[in-house]
Design a protein around this motif. Sequence first.
Motif, PDB file in Angstrom:
ATOM      1  N   LEU A 160      10.127  26.174 133.878  1.00 33.34           N
ATOM      2  CA  LEU A 160      11.105  26.163 135.137  1.00 33.34           C
ATOM      3  C   LEU A 160      12.375  26.674 134.819  1.00 33.34           C
ATOM      4  O   LEU A 160      13.113  26.897 135.760  1.00 33.34           O
ATOM      5  CB  LEU A 160      11.045  24.878 135.787  1.00 33.34           C
ATOM      6  CG  LEU A 160       9.783  24.557 136.377  1.00 33.34           C
ATOM      7  CD1 LEU A 160       9.824  23.038 136.709  1.00 33.34           C
ATOM      8  CD2 LEU A 160       9.167  25.422 137.496  1.00 33.34           C
ATOM      9  N   GLY A 161      12.892  27.004 133.717  1.00 32.49           N
ATOM     10  CA  GLY A 161      14.269  27.586 133.167  1.00 32.49           C
ATOM     11  C   GLY A 161      15.186  26.605 133.066  1.00 32.49           C
ATOM     12  O   GLY A 161      16.189  27.187 133.245  1.00 32.49           O
ATOM     13  N   TRP A 162      14.802  25.379 132.880  1.00 28.14           N
ATOM     14  CA  TRP A 162      16.091  24.342 133.032  1.00 28.14           C
ATOM     15  C   TRP A 162      16.830  24.626 131.659  1.00 28.14           C
ATOM     16  O   TRP A 162      16.084  24.945 130.639  1.00 28.14           O
ATOM     17  CB  TRP A 162      15.237  23.031 132.810  1.00 28.14           C
ATOM     18  CG  TRP A 162      14.551  22.632 134.168  1.00 28.14           C
ATOM     19  CD1 TRP A 162      14.773  23.309 135.372  1.00 28.14           C
ATOM     20  CD2 TRP A 162      13.941  21.469 134.344  1.00 28.14           C
ATOM     21  NE1 TRP A 162      13.922  22.952 136.405  1.00 28.14           N
ATOM     22  CE2 TRP A 162      13.307  21.514 135.674  1.00 28.14           C
ATOM     23  CE3 TRP A 162      13.135  20.493 133.608  1.00 28.14           C
ATOM     24  CZ2 TRP A 162      12.436  20.565 136.266  1.00 28.14           C
ATOM     25  CZ3 TRP A 162      12.553  19.430 134.068  1.00 28.14           C
ATOM     26  CH2 TRP A 162      11.935  19.498 135.463  1.00 28.14           C
ATOM     27  N   SER A 163      17.914  24.307 131.527  1.00 20.37           N
ATOM     28  CA  SER A 163      19.020  24.621 130.642  1.00 20.37           C
ATOM     29  C   SER A 163      20.008  23.585 130.793  1.00 20.37           C
ATOM     30  O   SER A 163      20.807  23.326 131.559  1.00 20.37           O
ATOM     31  CB  SER A 163      19.356  26.129 130.540  1.00 20.37           C
ATOM     32  OG  SER A 163      20.202  26.157 129.241  1.00 20.37           O
ATOM     33  N   PRO A 164      20.277  22.874 129.605  1.00 17.92           N
ATOM     34  CA  PRO A 164      19.568  22.588 128.401  1.00 17.92           C
ATOM     35  C   PRO A 164      18.267  22.040 128.638  1.00 17.92           C
ATOM     36  O   PRO A 164      18.137  21.236 129.298  1.00 17.92           O
ATOM     37  CB  PRO A 164      20.447  21.815 127.563  1.00 17.92           C
ATOM     38  CG  PRO A 164      21.202  21.062 128.385  1.00 17.92           C
ATOM     39  CD  PRO A 164      21.520  21.968 129.611  1.00 17.92           C
ATOM     40  N   LEU A 165      17.321  22.171 127.771  1.00 15.93           N
ATOM     41  CA  LEU A 165      16.004  21.683 127.661  1.00 15.93           C
ATOM     42  C   LEU A 165      16.091  20.064 127.868  1.00 15.93           C
ATOM     43  O   LEU A 165      16.825  19.584 126.839  1.00 15.93           O
ATOM     44  CB  LEU A 165      15.056  22.054 126.952  1.00 15.93           C
ATOM     45  CG  LEU A 165      14.486  23.478 127.278  1.00 15.93           C
ATOM     46  CD1 LEU A 165      13.792  24.072 125.776  1.00 15.93           C
ATOM     47  CD2 LEU A 165      13.767  23.808 128.328  1.00 15.93           C
ATOM     48  N   PRO A 166      15.579  19.210 128.769  1.00 13.17           N
ATOM     49  CA  PRO A 166      15.699  17.801 128.708  1.00 13.17           C
ATOM     50  C   PRO A 166      14.843  17.217 127.431  1.00 13.17           C
ATOM     51  O   PRO A 166      13.612  17.717 127.199  1.00 13.17           O
ATOM     52  CB  PRO A 166      15.365  17.524 129.952  1.00 13.17           C
ATOM     53  CG  PRO A 166      14.023  18.384 130.276  1.00 13.17           C
ATOM     54  CD  PRO A 166      14.617  19.788 129.891  1.00 13.17           C
ATOM     55  N   LEU A 167      15.427  16.039 126.847  1.00 14.43           N
ATOM     56  CA  LEU A 167      14.533  15.619 125.908  1.00 14.43           C
ATOM     57  C   LEU A 167      14.030  14.168 126.177  1.00 14.43           C
ATOM     58  O   LEU A 167      13.235  13.754 125.580  1.00 14.43           O
ATOM     59  CB  LEU A 167      15.433  15.528 124.665  1.00 14.43           C
ATOM     60  CG  LEU A 167      16.244  16.666 123.859  1.00 14.43           C
ATOM     61  CD1 LEU A 167      17.207  16.222 122.807  1.00 14.43           C
ATOM     62  CD2 LEU A 167      15.128  17.573 123.418  1.00 14.43           C
ATOM     63  N   THR A 168      14.438  13.919 127.295  1.00 11.52           N
ATOM     64  CA  THR A 168      14.224  12.423 127.695  1.00 11.52           C
ATOM     65  C   THR A 168      13.987  12.663 129.355  1.00 11.52           C
ATOM     66  O   THR A 168      14.395  13.490 129.938  1.00 11.52           O
ATOM     67  CB  THR A 168      15.296  11.257 127.665  1.00 11.52           C
ATOM     68  OG1 THR A 168      16.414  11.714 128.582  1.00 11.52           O
ATOM     69  CG2 THR A 168      15.775  11.196 126.296  1.00 11.52           C
ATOM     70  N   VAL A 169      13.051  11.734 129.669  1.00 10.60           N
ATOM     71  CA  VAL A 169      12.855  11.600 131.360  1.00 10.60           C
ATOM     72  C   VAL A 169      14.019  11.533 132.072  1.00 10.60           C
ATOM     73  O   VAL A 169      14.387  12.194 133.231  1.00 10.60           O
ATOM     74  CB  VAL A 169      11.848  10.771 131.731  1.00 10.60           C
ATOM     75  CG1 VAL A 169      11.600  10.494 133.021  1.00 10.60           C
ATOM     76  CG2 VAL A 169      10.329  10.996 131.114  1.00 10.60           C
ATOM     77  N   LYS A 170      15.058  10.994 131.660  1.00  9.71           N
ATOM     78  CA  LYS A 170      16.261  10.606 132.422  1.00  9.71           C
ATOM     79  C   LYS A 170      17.149  12.089 132.555  1.00  9.71           C
ATOM     80  O   LYS A 170      17.613  12.521 133.507  1.00  9.71           O
ATOM     81  CB  LYS A 170      17.142   9.569 131.563  1.00  9.71           C
ATOM     82  CG  LYS A 170      18.528   9.322 132.016  1.00  9.71           C
ATOM     83  CD  LYS A 170      19.341   8.439 131.527  1.00  9.71           C
ATOM     84  CE  LYS A 170      20.594   8.109 132.101  1.00  9.71           C
ATOM     85  NZ  LYS A 170      21.644   6.883 131.393  1.00  9.71           N
ATOM     86  N   GLU A 171      17.148  12.780 131.503  1.00  9.31           N
ATOM     87  CA  GLU A 171      17.719  13.880 131.327  1.00  9.31           C
ATOM     88  C   GLU A 171      17.151  14.885 132.419  1.00  9.31           C
ATOM     89  O   GLU A 171      17.549  15.778 133.108  1.00  9.31           O
ATOM     90  CB  GLU A 171      17.786  14.596 130.070  1.00  9.31           C
ATOM     91  CG  GLU A 171      18.623  13.758 129.011  1.00  9.31           C
ATOM     92  CD  GLU A 171      18.658  14.625 127.556  1.00  9.31           C
ATOM     93  OE1 GLU A 171      18.028  15.539 127.472  1.00  9.31           O
ATOM     94  OE2 GLU A 171      19.341  13.860 126.649  1.00  9.31           O
ATOM     95  N   GLY A 172      15.670  14.868 132.455  1.00  6.69           N
ATOM     96  CA  GLY A 172      14.711  15.804 133.315  1.00  6.69           C
ATOM     97  C   GLY A 172      15.083  15.456 134.761  1.00  6.69           C
ATOM     98  O   GLY A 172      14.834  16.401 135.623  1.00  6.69           O
ATOM     99  N   ARG A 173      15.181  14.211 135.210  1.00 11.65           N
ATOM    100  CA  ARG A 173      15.429  13.775 136.561  1.00 11.65           C
ATOM    101  C   ARG A 173      16.546  14.730 137.404  1.00 11.65           C
ATOM    102  O   ARG A 173      16.230  14.850 138.565  1.00 11.65           O
ATOM    103  CB  ARG A 173      15.730  12.360 136.689  1.00 11.65           C
ATOM    104  CG  ARG A 173      14.464  11.573 136.498  1.00 11.65           C
ATOM    105  CD  ARG A 173      14.645  10.212 136.836  1.00 11.65           C
ATOM    106  NE  ARG A 173      13.272   9.255 136.560  1.00 11.65           N
ATOM    107  CZ  ARG A 173      13.568   8.236 135.479  1.00 11.65           C
ATOM    108  NH1 ARG A 173      14.495   8.068 135.080  1.00 11.65           N
ATOM    109  NH2 ARG A 173      12.174   7.583 135.340  1.00 11.65           N
ATOM    110  N   ARG A 174      17.536  15.030 136.743  1.00  8.04           N
ATOM    111  CA  ARG A 174      18.621  15.562 137.456  1.00  8.04           C
ATOM    112  C   ARG A 174      17.976  17.223 137.816  1.00  8.04           C
ATOM    113  O   ARG A 174      18.180  17.485 138.838  1.00  8.04           O
ATOM    114  CB  ARG A 174      19.749  16.005 136.458  1.00  8.04           C
ATOM    115  CG  ARG A 174      20.685  16.906 137.048  1.00  8.04           C
ATOM    116  CD  ARG A 174      22.069  16.883 136.181  1.00  8.04           C
ATOM    117  NE  ARG A 174      21.755  17.530 134.834  1.00  8.04           N
ATOM    118  CZ  ARG A 174      21.721  18.872 134.486  1.00  8.04           C
ATOM    119  NH1 ARG A 174      22.195  19.662 135.305  1.00  8.04           N
ATOM    120  NH2 ARG A 174      21.443  19.400 133.104  1.00  8.04           N
TER     121      ARG A 174
END
Length: 547
Positions: free
Chosen positions: A246-260
């Motif tokens: 999905l082109g997220w940057s920076p790539l999330p390492l944790t679910v918490k980082e990915g939720r944004r």
Amino acid sequence: MITIDQLTYTYPNSDRVALQDVSWQVAAGEFVLVAGPSGSGKSTLLRCLNGLVPHFTGGTVSGQIVVDGLDALALGPHTLSRHVGFVLQNPEAQAVLDRVEPEIAFGLENAAVPPQEMRVRVEEVLDLLDLTPLRERPLTTLSGGERQRVAIATALALRPQILVLDEPTSQLDPQSAEEVLRALVRLNEDLGLTIILAEHRLERVLRYVDRITYLENGRITVDDFVQPAIAQIPQLPPLVRLGRELGWSPLPLTVKEGRRFAREGVKGGGGERVKAQPTRSPLHPFTPSLLTADNLSYAYNGRSALNQVSLQVNAGETVAVMGRNGAGKSTLLKCLMGLLKPQTGEVVMNGRVVNGRAVAEISREAAYLPQNPDDLLFAETVVEELTITLRNHNLLHQNGVANLLDRLGLAPLAEAYPRDLSVGQRQRVALGAVTITRPKLLMLDEPTRGLDYEAKQTLVTIWQQWLAEGMGLLLVTHDVELVAQVADRVIIMSQGEVIASGPTAEILATSPLFAPQISRLFPDSGWLTVEDALAGVKGSRGAGGQG
């Protein structure tokens, strides 16, 4: 702390190079993850650090290995064990005594540490790893996570400068794995211990490490800090793979980082969150029943291991059994196969009662892969492991050995000695040995232990074909991402009892312990896998007119 220069190593009686022109450095206090496909040379590289390779294994070696200022090729394990603590993948394999405190003290006694200093060191590691309440416990009564912490304590008691761990979480449930990894972080941050960790389940460890060294075919192909490394390596955990897609940057390492990113990714045109819909088909009825167990109970020396457990597996269906270490999962499989005789209850397989029948007879109808693949390996070559099974079942006229070896990625190793292979490769050999007869029911205990993502996907593809042909699959595993991908139903056990049972999306989504990364990222969505999320996110963007 570690300098390796142009290291090349070949095992005895092998024409395949295990490590080739490896040059590598690790600074003091680093926490390094060694990753790569099964058989890529990870365990061999780790064993070079304490002299097991080549001093114990033999073989041909060239190059230079300097560990904490010592020449590892010249000195060997006797000297290096004071500087490098080594924890094997299977903690039971390195245990010597039967109780926690004597086990920790054993290495100190052999190193002739004075009694007073020995007592101080034992107390230190008991406190450091939260083992003080367990100091008098027999090792056989400990959970997998507790056994792993005892193995780490035993290594740390010698006060090494470096701690090396080979797949330390591969046999652990998610919570036990988290406990072990947090203990390692404490050792790294508080004591400045240099830690080298080999692991396949990257979703568990990426957040903790400083650097990733990635091996392929015995060579280091990537060696970088975590963010640059995950942009280069081919095998990634679900969260990072979704972020890359999905082109997220920076790539999330944790679910918490990915939720944004997730909050922004699933919105309608007015900014409101679109109600995500499950992309999976609803559970459909399977027929006929291949296995039924009613009210099974079993106790070891009066200690209950199973209590009134019931389950059913139908043709074409995958049922996953999950739970903490020591919940009774492996005991359940052994009772189903007739290896243990339950005190109460009945097992019916293919319409016939199992109770009282010989294991050899039951094994013609069901294949069972135990947690330790070495229990099934005794032939001289990989191909012979499969042909022996056919011979024992009077099925030598069947011609499928070469095809199955090829599908399992074992064709190049057909003439290799099975016990010389990596854990992941041995796991696949054992799987081939029990499935070459194409049984109707397949019961697997931790079948993906030691397997990389690609090897795991190969197994899933094979299973799916067999399921389409009417096979039933009963899977005992701690691999929540595997369960999310393949299971139709999930059973969760605790202290020998079934505490939850139902469709996969329903059970995993409501479990704080066993929820996969995608389910945690998109709660209440019904999505379990990357494919579910990609389809769902695209659907939500289409529904809102813009992303």
